[in-house]
Scaffold this motif. Structure first.
Motif, PDB file in Angstrom:
ATOM      1  N   MET A 111       0.841  -1.178   0.000  1.00  0.00           N
ATOM      2  CA  MET A 111       0.000   0.000   0.000  1.00  0.00           C
ATOM      3  C   MET A 111       0.887   1.241   0.000  1.00  0.00           C
ATOM      4  O   MET A 111       1.897   1.296   0.688  1.00  0.00           O
ATOM      5  N   VAL A 112       0.490   2.243  -0.745  1.00  0.00           N
ATOM      6  CA  VAL A 112       1.221   3.503  -0.786  1.00  0.00           C
ATOM      7  C   VAL A 112       0.785   4.365   0.399  1.00  0.00           C
ATOM      8  O   VAL A 112      -0.402   4.584   0.621  1.00  0.00           O
ATOM      9  N   VAL A 113       1.757   4.836   1.158  1.00  0.00           N
ATOM     10  CA  VAL A 113       1.491   5.707   2.300  1.00  0.00           C
ATOM     11  C   VAL A 113       1.553   7.161   1.849  1.00  0.00           C
ATOM     12  O   VAL A 113       0.691   7.957   2.160  1.00  0.00           O
ATOM     13  N   CYS A 114       2.596   7.488   1.095  1.00  0.00           N
ATOM     14  CA  CYS A 114       2.810   8.864   0.648  1.00  0.00           C
ATOM     15  C   CYS A 114       2.826   8.909  -0.869  1.00  0.00           C
ATOM     16  O   CYS A 114       3.775   8.439  -1.503  1.00  0.00           O
ATOM     17  N   VAL A 115       1.796   9.474  -1.436  1.00  0.00           N
ATOM     18  CA  VAL A 115       1.688   9.575  -2.888  1.00  0.00           C
ATOM     19  C   VAL A 115       2.717  10.567  -3.424  1.00  0.00           C
ATOM     20  O   VAL A 115       3.336  10.327  -4.468  1.00  0.00           O
ATOM     21  N   CYS A 116       2.945  11.657  -2.725  1.00  0.00           N
ATOM     22  CA  CYS A 116       3.887  12.685  -3.186  1.00  0.00           C
ATOM     23  C   CYS A 116       5.297  12.123  -3.381  1.00  0.00           C
ATOM     24  O   CYS A 116       6.010  12.539  -4.280  1.00  0.00           O
ATOM     25  N   ASN A 117       5.700  11.196  -2.505  1.00  0.00           N
ATOM     26  CA  ASN A 117       7.051  10.644  -2.537  1.00  0.00           C
ATOM     27  C   ASN A 117       7.103   9.182  -2.954  1.00  0.00           C
ATOM     28  O   ASN A 117       8.176   8.585  -2.955  1.00  0.00           O
ATOM     29  N   ALA A 118       5.963   8.600  -3.265  1.00  0.00           N
ATOM     30  CA  ALA A 118       5.883   7.175  -3.627  1.00  0.00           C
ATOM     31  C   ALA A 118       6.521   6.290  -2.560  1.00  0.00           C
ATOM     32  O   ALA A 118       7.316   5.409  -2.852  1.00  0.00           O
ATOM     33  N   ILE A 119       6.155   6.545  -1.295  1.00  0.00           N
ATOM     34  CA  ILE A 119       6.659   5.750  -0.175  1.00  0.00           C
ATOM     35  C   ILE A 119       5.610   4.710   0.171  1.00  0.00           C
ATOM     36  O   ILE A 119       4.444   5.036   0.387  1.00  0.00           O
ATOM     37  N   ARG A 120       6.049   3.471   0.239  1.00  0.00           N
ATOM     38  CA  ARG A 120       5.148   2.364   0.547  1.00  0.00           C
ATOM     39  C   ARG A 120       5.173   2.047   2.038  1.00  0.00           C
ATOM     40  O   ARG A 120       6.114   2.384   2.745  1.00  0.00           O
ATOM     41  N   GLU A 121       4.122   1.374   2.469  1.00  0.00           N
ATOM     42  CA  GLU A 121       4.001   0.980   3.872  1.00  0.00           C
ATOM     43  C   GLU A 121       5.205   0.177   4.326  1.00  0.00           C
ATOM     44  O   GLU A 121       5.721   0.381   5.421  1.00  0.00           O
ATOM     45  N   LYS A 122       5.680  -0.740   3.483  1.00  0.00           N
ATOM     46  CA  LYS A 122       6.826  -1.579   3.873  1.00  0.00           C
ATOM     47  C   LYS A 122       8.064  -0.727   4.126  1.00  0.00           C
ATOM     48  O   LYS A 122       8.874  -1.052   4.988  1.00  0.00           O
ATOM     49  N   ASP A 123       8.214   0.388   3.410  1.00  0.00           N
ATOM     50  CA  ASP A 123       9.352   1.285   3.610  1.00  0.00           C
ATOM     51  C   ASP A 123       9.260   1.991   4.965  1.00  0.00           C
ATOM     52  O   ASP A 123      10.256   2.120   5.675  1.00  0.00           O
ATOM     53  N   VAL A 124       8.059   2.442   5.324  1.00  0.00           N
ATOM     54  CA  VAL A 124       7.858   3.109   6.614  1.00  0.00           C
ATOM     55  C   VAL A 124       8.072   2.108   7.743  1.00  0.00           C
ATOM     56  O   VAL A 124       8.712   2.426   8.744  1.00  0.00           O
ATOM     57  N   ARG A 125       7.567   0.886   7.578  1.00  0.00           N
ATOM     58  CA  ARG A 125       7.764  -0.146   8.608  1.00  0.00           C
ATOM     59  C   ARG A 125       9.245  -0.463   8.794  1.00  0.00           C
ATOM     60  O   ARG A 125       9.729  -0.600   9.919  1.00  0.00           O
ATOM     61  N   ALA A 126       9.969  -0.567   7.705  1.00  0.00           N
ATOM     62  CA  ALA A 126      11.412  -0.849   7.784  1.00  0.00           C
ATOM     63  C   ALA A 126      12.144   0.291   8.491  1.00  0.00           C
ATOM     64  O   ALA A 126      13.035   0.042   9.315  1.00  0.00           O
ATOM     65  N   ALA A 127      11.775   1.522   8.195  1.00  0.00           N
ATOM     66  CA  ALA A 127      12.398   2.674   8.852  1.00  0.00           C
ATOM     67  C   ALA A 127      12.088   2.667  10.348  1.00  0.00           C
ATOM     68  O   ALA A 127      12.963   2.957  11.171  1.00  0.00           O
ATOM     69  N   ALA A 128      10.862   2.311  10.704  1.00  0.00           N
ATOM     70  CA  ALA A 128      10.489   2.240  12.121  1.00  0.00           C
ATOM     71  C   ALA A 128      11.292   1.155  12.830  1.00  0.00           C
ATOM     72  O   ALA A 128      11.782   1.359  13.945  1.00  0.00           O
ATOM     73  N   ARG A 129      11.453   0.011  12.184  1.00  0.00           N
ATOM     74  CA  ARG A 129      12.254  -1.073  12.776  1.00  0.00           C
ATOM     75  C   ARG A 129      13.722  -0.683  12.908  1.00  0.00           C
ATOM     76  O   ARG A 129      14.425  -1.182  13.785  1.00  0.00           O
ATOM     77  N   ALA A 130      14.170   0.230  12.059  1.00  0.00           N
ATOM     78  CA  ALA A 130      15.559   0.711  12.117  1.00  0.00           C
ATOM     79  C   ALA A 130      15.746   1.780  13.191  1.00  0.00           C
ATOM     80  O   ALA A 130      16.848   2.286  13.373  1.00  0.00           O
ATOM     81  N   GLY A 131      14.666   2.142  13.886  1.00  0.00           N
ATOM     82  CA  GLY A 131      14.774   3.072  14.999  1.00  0.00           C
ATOM     83  C   GLY A 131      14.202   4.457  14.788  1.00  0.00           C
ATOM     84  O   GLY A 131      14.264   5.296  15.680  1.00  0.00           O
ATOM     85  N   HIS A 132      13.639   4.714  13.647  1.00  0.00           N
ATOM     86  CA  HIS A 132      13.057   6.035  13.393  1.00  0.00           C
ATOM     87  C   HIS A 132      11.688   6.112  14.064  1.00  0.00           C
ATOM     88  O   HIS A 132      10.867   5.213  13.922  1.00  0.00           O
TER      89      HIS A 132
END
Length: 56
Positions: free
Chosen positions: A1-22
């Protein structure tokens, strides 16, 4: 699923960033080399980050 249309950021990318400590959308987006633009995605990104931290 796309979270950010402006930047084409997918949910999996946000989840990975969160797991990395963000812990915020701005921090997570910066780790991907992007930044929030219109801001409509920020509440959803916060939910995703919170759910990743809750399960960690």
């Amino acid at each position: 699923m796309v979270v950010c249309v402006c930047n084409a950021i997918r949910e999996k990318d946000v989840r990975a960033a969160a797991r990395a400590g963000h812990s915020s959308p701005c921090s997570a987006y910066a780790s991907l080399g992007r930044r929030p633009r219109c801001g409509q995605c920020v509440p959803f990104a916060r939910e995703i980050i919170a759910s990743e931290h809750a399960t960690a």
